[in-house]
Enzyme design. Structure first.
Site, PDB file in Angstrom:
ATOM      1  N   ASP A   2      11.207   6.176  -6.507  1.00 14.89           N
ATOM      2  CA  ASP A   2      11.776   7.328  -5.808  1.00 14.89           C
ATOM      3  C   ASP A   2      12.310   6.854  -4.453  1.00 14.89           C
ATOM      4  O   ASP A   2      11.560   6.312  -3.652  1.00 14.89           O
ATOM      5  CB  ASP A   2      10.693   8.395  -5.615  1.00 14.89           C
ATOM      6  CG  ASP A   2      11.230   9.706  -5.061  1.00 14.89           C
ATOM      7  OD1 ASP A   2      12.122   9.681  -4.204  1.00 14.89           O
ATOM      8  OD2 ASP A   2      10.727  10.756  -5.477  1.00 14.89           O
ATOM      9  N   SER A  35       9.274  17.416  -3.010  1.00 18.85           N
ATOM     10  CA  SER A  35       9.692  16.669  -1.831  1.00 18.85           C
ATOM     11  C   SER A  35       9.014  17.222  -0.578  1.00 18.85           C
ATOM     12  O   SER A  35       7.795  17.312  -0.518  1.00 18.85           O
ATOM     13  CB  SER A  35      11.213  16.696  -1.748  1.00 18.85           C
ATOM     14  OG  SER A  35      11.686  15.609  -1.021  1.00 18.85           O
ATOM     15  N   HIS A  72      14.610  10.948  -7.593  1.00 13.31           N
ATOM     16  CA  HIS A  72      13.766  11.718  -6.682  1.00 13.31           C
ATOM     17  C   HIS A  72      13.137  12.883  -7.417  1.00 13.31           C
ATOM     18  O   HIS A  72      13.839  13.761  -7.908  1.00 13.31           O
ATOM     19  CB  HIS A  72      14.625  12.210  -5.515  1.00 13.31           C
ATOM     20  CG  HIS A  72      13.864  12.933  -4.461  1.00 13.31           C
ATOM     21  ND1 HIS A  72      12.610  12.543  -4.032  1.00 13.31           N
ATOM     22  CD2 HIS A  72      14.172  14.036  -3.725  1.00 13.31           C
ATOM     23  CE1 HIS A  72      12.191  13.364  -3.085  1.00 13.31           C
ATOM     24  NE2 HIS A  72      13.118  14.281  -2.892  1.00 13.31           N
TER      25      HIS A  72
END
Length: 541
Positions: free
Chosen positions: A482, A250, A510
């Site tokens: 996502d 991320s 995610h």
């Protein structure tokens, strides 16, 4: 994503158990139908300029290969390891200059942790991990998950290492509001119905920013991603590694890509999972994430109505109608918050309920929990379960204490990019676009994007490309559905990086590594252990 779910504030990897926590991941720990996210091509009238993929001319420039003499003392450090907290883990503290333009004018203390390689085969050096955020504790992530949950073969060959970025958790944390005031901030109405409520929202953002400035004045100008990436190079040298091996999830992908752009010749085996796109401005990032969370909600809605306990509609109910029911529930909470059995007397209002729903969008494994939480609130008038989801997102414990996750999150985001909006009038002009992008979340996410407008420190970063010319192969993983880091961001980053290799996971949730795909895990493990990246264009499901 962010403090009060404004999309870009908090992006982070979730551990595979999919329980709704936050920093071992932000997300990751924190941790739908169409495969592509909204393409943003223009701004609302009066908005500050933002950049669109393909139009950004500036590229992150590599630093000189040689270490400046003014930094020699930092690069010459060797960690004094000591046992800490969890069995098998060691901790140390390193120094980095507060201001890289003025080394010696003050230092930042960096908390580092490691777990030594467990195998007897030739070690491969250190593998740094970062779960995202910004604001997620990498040390906590290592101790709670990566150091014990990464594949055994990887842990056998690498010393697993984490450093909390400057301003985060154990590394001189940014401090702002205390627990009581954070409670008030978290329940601020993000869908103002009139001028009075709009003014209250603006006042809340101003109080948050002013508090950060009052309590963390020394740090706020020096918690950028570029500075955190430079800190990682000091850590690399202190560990005795010639090159940096790294897995970032991320926001951790932006941190890793920034390192690669600054130090391309020092990139070892690098994995960027759930990639961010550095060419985007704050408003574009927020709009793309708004589209991502709407996509995830649509997938949740289709799944929910297949279950008899779905409180938002029965079999045959369309996702749009499910969204209508949820918005009606939010409106009811706006007028009449629900009791939640909270020791501090908090109730479940619209803002916290919305945060709880968004928290569950990071991982399809939490959808059953969300159904039950919504049923409890809608049918039994008990808001406790949804409030617990919101608390997990904010990283609030049962005693009312918040980690500094959201404070560091805002500090880094507001320094890395100019604000998405600089006034409530700009938000109001942009509302139709956000609401069209997400009928469920658009209004709240637009208003949450105002948070950096009142930040006490001017942004030092701008949108830019990262090419990292001369770097070893860098694997970029993108998940097609996502919600927090849309797939097209991974496509863009892999194209920017001169040695980028895109690995695609066709699925929900995610990030992808360590979340159940044998295809993804095998490809990444092979790369980490043998240096062989996946073939270009490889897809897994």
């Amino acid at each position: 994503m962010h403090t009060r779910p404004s999309p870009r504030r908090r992006t982070s990897h979730r551990t595979p158990d999919a329980r709704p926590r936050t920093t071992a991941r932000l997300l990751a720990p924190l941790l739908a139908a169409a495969a592509s996210a909204l393409l943003v091509t223009a701004c609302s009238p009066g908005a500050p300029p933002t950049s669109t993929v393909g139009t950004v001319d500036a590229a992150l420039a590599a630093l000189p290969r040689s270490t400046p003499s003014t930094l020699t003392s930092y690069y010459a450090q060797r960690p004094n390891w000591r046992s800490c907290g969890v069995t098998g883990f060691q901790c140390a503290t390193l120094r980095a200059p507060l201001d890289y333009t003025k080394p010696g004018s003050g230092d930042v203390r960096l908390a580092v942790a490691r777990k030594k390689a467990t195998g007897k085969a030739r070690p491969l050096g250190s593998l740094l991990v970062n779960p995202g955020g910004p604001g997620g504790s990498a040390v906590g992530y290592l101790q709670q998950y990566a150091g014990i949950g990464y594949p055994a073969d990887v842990r056998a060959r690498y010393d697993m290492v984490a450093v909390d970025p400057r301003g985060v958790a154990r590394s001189e944390p940014v401090e702002c509001l205390d627990g009581r005031r954070m409670d008030a901030y978290a329940r601020t109405d993000l869908t103002p119905d009139d001028a009075k409520e709009r003014d209250a929202l603006v006042a809340a953002d101003k109080r948050f920013a002013e508090s950060c400035g009052a309590h963390s004045a020394r740090l706020l100008r020096h918690v950028s991603t570029v500075e955190a990436a430079r800190d990682m190079d000091i850590v690399r040298a202190a560990l005795g590694d010639r090159k940096l091996n790294y897995v970032g999830a991320s926001y951790g992908t932006f941190l890793g890509a920034t390192y690669a752009g600054l130090f391309p010749g020092r990139v070892g085996r690098m994995v960027l999972d759930g990639a961010m796109d550095p060419t985007l401005g704050a408003r574009e990032l927020n709009l793309d994430q708004t589209a991502g969370f709407e996509m995830a909600f649509q997938a949740f809605a289709k799944n929910c109505v297949r279950h008899s306990d779905c409180p938002l509609g029965g079999k045959g109910t369309t996702p749009a109608r499910v969204g209508d029911h949820l918005r009606a529930f939010f409106r009811e909470l706006d007028a009449h918050p629900l009791p939640a059995g909270d020791a501090d007397g908090r109730k479940l209002g619209e803002a916290l309920a919305t945060t709880g729903v968004i928290a569950a969008m990071y991982d399809e494994g939490t959808w059953g929990h969300l159904r039950a939480a919504l049923a409890s609130a809608m049918k039994e008038k008990d808001g406790a379960a949804l409030l617990a989801l919101a608390d997990s997102y904010y990283d609030r414990d049962a005693s009312g204490h918040y980690s500094n996750l959201m404070m560091a999150n805002a500090a880094v985001n507001c320094l890395d990019l100019p604000p998405a909006f600089t006034s409530p009038e700009q938000v109001e002009k942009a509302l139709p676009r956000f609401e069209k992008t997400s009928p469920v979340f658009g209004e709240g996410l637009a208003w949450a994007s105002l948070n950096c407008a009142y930040w006490p420190v001017k942004a030092t970063g701008e949108p830019h490309r990262i090419e990292a010319r001369g770097a070893a192969p860098i694997v970029v993983i993108g998940t097609t559905r996502d919600p927090a880091t849309p797939y097209r961001w991974a496509q863009s980053l892999s194209r920017q990086l001169s040695s980028g290799r895109l690995l695609t996971y066709a699925g929900d949730g995610h990030t992808a590594y360590g979340r159940g795909s044998a295809c993804i895990d095998s490809a990444i493990n092979t790369y980490l252990l043998h240096g062989t990246p996946p073939t270009e264009g490889k897809r897994c499901s």
